[in-house]
Enzyme design. Structure first.
Site, mmCIF file in Angstrom:
data_model
loop_
_atom_site.group_PDB
_atom_site.id
_atom_site.type_symbol
_atom_site.label_atom_id
_atom_site.label_comp_id
_atom_site.label_asym_id
_atom_site.label_seq_id
_atom_site.Cartn_x
_atom_site.Cartn_y
_atom_site.Cartn_z
ATOM 1 N N GLU A 100 1.064 -1.181 -0.343
ATOM 2 C CA GLU A 100 0.130 -0.212 -0.315
ATOM 3 C C GLU A 100 0.364 0.974 -0.134
ATOM 4 O OE1 GLU A 100 -2.969 0.068 -0.453
ATOM 5 O OE2 GLU A 100 -3.497 -2.160 -0.102
ATOM 6 N N CYS A 136 -1.927 9.497 2.046
ATOM 7 C CA CYS A 136 -1.747 8.568 0.710
ATOM 8 C C CYS A 136 -2.260 9.145 -0.467
ATOM 9 C CB CYS A 136 -1.661 7.462 0.368
ATOM 10 S SG CYS A 136 -2.551 6.292 1.708
#
Ligand code: ADP
Length: 506
Positions: free
Chosen positions: A231, A265
């Site tokens: 991720e 993110c």
């Protein structure tokens, strides 16, 4: 010792002993031994432990909020909403749906395998290494941990050295919840510790962090073909069309760009606004941002940065943009920044797609705004980075929103909101392009921690099978059998006839 400094105040708030690298093998051995018993429990038995953990988190909510907030510099409201809530919701997801998701499933068996039954079974992998980051140090460690544990694996967590108090807090919570020895182990330390555990041959690696480190981990994992989920970063576009609810979009942009001080993110890192409403939208946006309160008290909106090295990245990108003609709409040029970890909330215009501020992840409170001409152009601009994690489309035209969403190369798209797709544990989460490999959350996020095993079952009563030896005289009969079966209109009479003829040859 890892020295813990509170980024918002600069004060030392603790010391955490690092896990010696000499302990790596011992951790894995302990994890493997614990796996033997833990994997034998039913999903519901393991859920009991998770529910105990949930009770403890609920009881200690205020104290945990304080630890997260002090260790990261984020405001308390965000520690609660974006670290603790998703963790609790993650426990609900696995305890409510885990059994169904991991249950042995019967699937159809094709006619050519007549007389057999087919199943899919999910078998836990073993010891899962979870390496987690500092921006959401509880959520991004806990959610994969819960899924890995719920599906029967044991876990070694290597939390970020930037927020070690949260790592310690997670360790303590599992101890308090009474998880059996070795089921959850926490290895404290920096990248050397992370690298040593990555080299320790775990059965699965779940990594959340930078693209740079993700690539290193993938290379190390490849040596032993260890499966991974990565991720990684994002450079998420927000697209505002003229027919959007502009006030909502301006408030949404301010929140999605500056929540967690932009260290997300999935934060909005590029804002595309339709030309016709550009000036009006820009002034609405500025007003929203000007009203935000930075600080570390209970009512503050935006906290401090967490990781000192991140300030330099934001500074470089802003300097690069300004020296290439970008205009500062809100904020200060880097030479005027005050010392400390609070960065000015910054909006720049007059930027282009060659600039670092548009191509590279900022991970800070830096928002470039670009005027957009039309739908096609903005889709191509939005797709023009190496990232593809999340995106948002803002319009009252549902069809247009869905059309644009379908064309964005992105792990997720949110319509008339941003970021929050991660808050639905029913949805898979992950990136396209360099934003990552694999998915978690949803059904996929529980099953990734298992070997998906196919089982075909025959009752074992027949002496032989038509596809077994001897092949003598069978080839022409098989030719006819398959032609009758696969031809456009299946010929059942011929099929049965040839099937019986082959059977006789056995
Ligand atoms: P950031 O630069 O934002 O801190 P990183 O990707 O470097 O992000 O860090 C995320 C996590 O990965 C942290 O827990 C860190 O200690 C760990 N880490 C960093 N380098 C390595 C490495 N080479 N091998 C394993 N883990 C690492």
């Amino acid at each position: 010792m890892l020295t813990v400094i509170a980024p918002a105040t600069g004060k030392q708030i603790g010391d955490i002993p690092e896990t010696p690298i000499s302990q790596v093998d011992i951790f894995y051995q302990k994890g493997k031994n614990a796996f033997l018993q833990w994997s034998k429990l039913t999903v519901l038995e393991r859920a009991e432990y998770l529910l105990k953990l949930k009770t403890i988190i609920v009881e200690q909510m205020e104290e945990i909020v304080k630890i997260i907030s002090e260790d990261t510099g984020k405001v308390v409201t965000e520690a609660l909403i974006a670290d603790i809530m998703p963790t609790l919701d993650g426990i609900d997801h696995i305890t409510r749906h885990g059994e169904k998701i991991l249950k042995r499933k019967r699937v159809k068996t094709p006619l050519l395998l007549i007389g057999k039954k087919s199943f899919i079974e999910y078998m836990p992998r073993g010891v899962v290494l979870i390496i987690s980051p500092w921006n959401y140090p509880m959520q991004l460690a806990m959610v994969p941990m819960l899924s890995a544990l719920g599906s029967g694996n044991t876990v070694i967590l290597k939390p970020s050295e930037v927020t070690p108090l949260v790592g310690k807090c997670i360790e303590d919570l599992f101890i308090k919840a009474g998880f059996p020895d070795g089921v959850v182990q926490v290895a404290h330390g920096g990248k050397e510790v992370g690298a040593a555990f990555t080299n320790g041959k775990p059965d699965y690696i779940f990594f959340t962090g930078s693209v740079r480190t993700g690539k290193i981990i993938q290379q190390v994992a490849a040596k032993d073909l260890i499966p991974t989920t990565l991720e990684l970063g994002g450079k998420d576009p927000m697209i505002v069309f003229a027919d959007a609810h502009l006030e909502r979009a301006a408030k949404g942009a301010a929140w999605a760009a500056f929540t967690n001080s932009g260290q997300v993110c999935m934060s909005v890192e590029r804002l595309y606004v339709e030309k016709t409403i550009y000036p009006q939208f820009l002034s609405l946006l500025k007003k929203e941002i000007m009203d935000l309160k930075q600080g570390n008290d209970q009512d503050a909106d935006v906290g401090s940065m967490t990781f000192p090295a991140q300030l330099q990245i934001v500074k470089d990108q802003l300097e690069d943009a300004l020296s290439n003609g970008a205009q500062l709409e809100i904020g200060l040029p880097p030479e005027k920044w005050a010392n400390g970890m609070f960065l000015p909330l910054t909006v720049v215009t007059n930027v282009n797609h060659q600039m670092k501020i548009i191509q590279e992840e900022s991970f800070g409170p830096l928002l470039p705004v670009i005027a957009l001409d039309n739908e096609e152009e903005v889709i191509s601009l939005a797709n023009d980075t190496v990232y593809g994690l999340n995106a948002s489309v803002w319009t009252r035209d549902k069809e247009k929103a869905r059309r644009v969403a379908s064309k964005l190369v992105s792990g997720a798209v949110v319509i008339n909101d941003a970021i929050i797709s991660i808050a639905n544990h029913g949805l898979p989460f992950g990136g396209a392009k360099q934003s990552g490999i694999g998915r978690y959350h949803g059904e996929a996020g529980i099953r990734i921690f298992c070997h998906e095993k196919s089982i075909v079952e025959d009752n074992g009563q027949k002496k032989s099978e038509i596809h077994w030896y001897p092949y003598r005289d069978k080839f022409p009969l098989f030719l006819q059998l398959f032609k009758s079966y696969f031809q456009t209109n299946r010929d059942w009479v011929r099929f049965v006839q040839y099937y019986l003829r082959i059977l006789k040859k056995n």
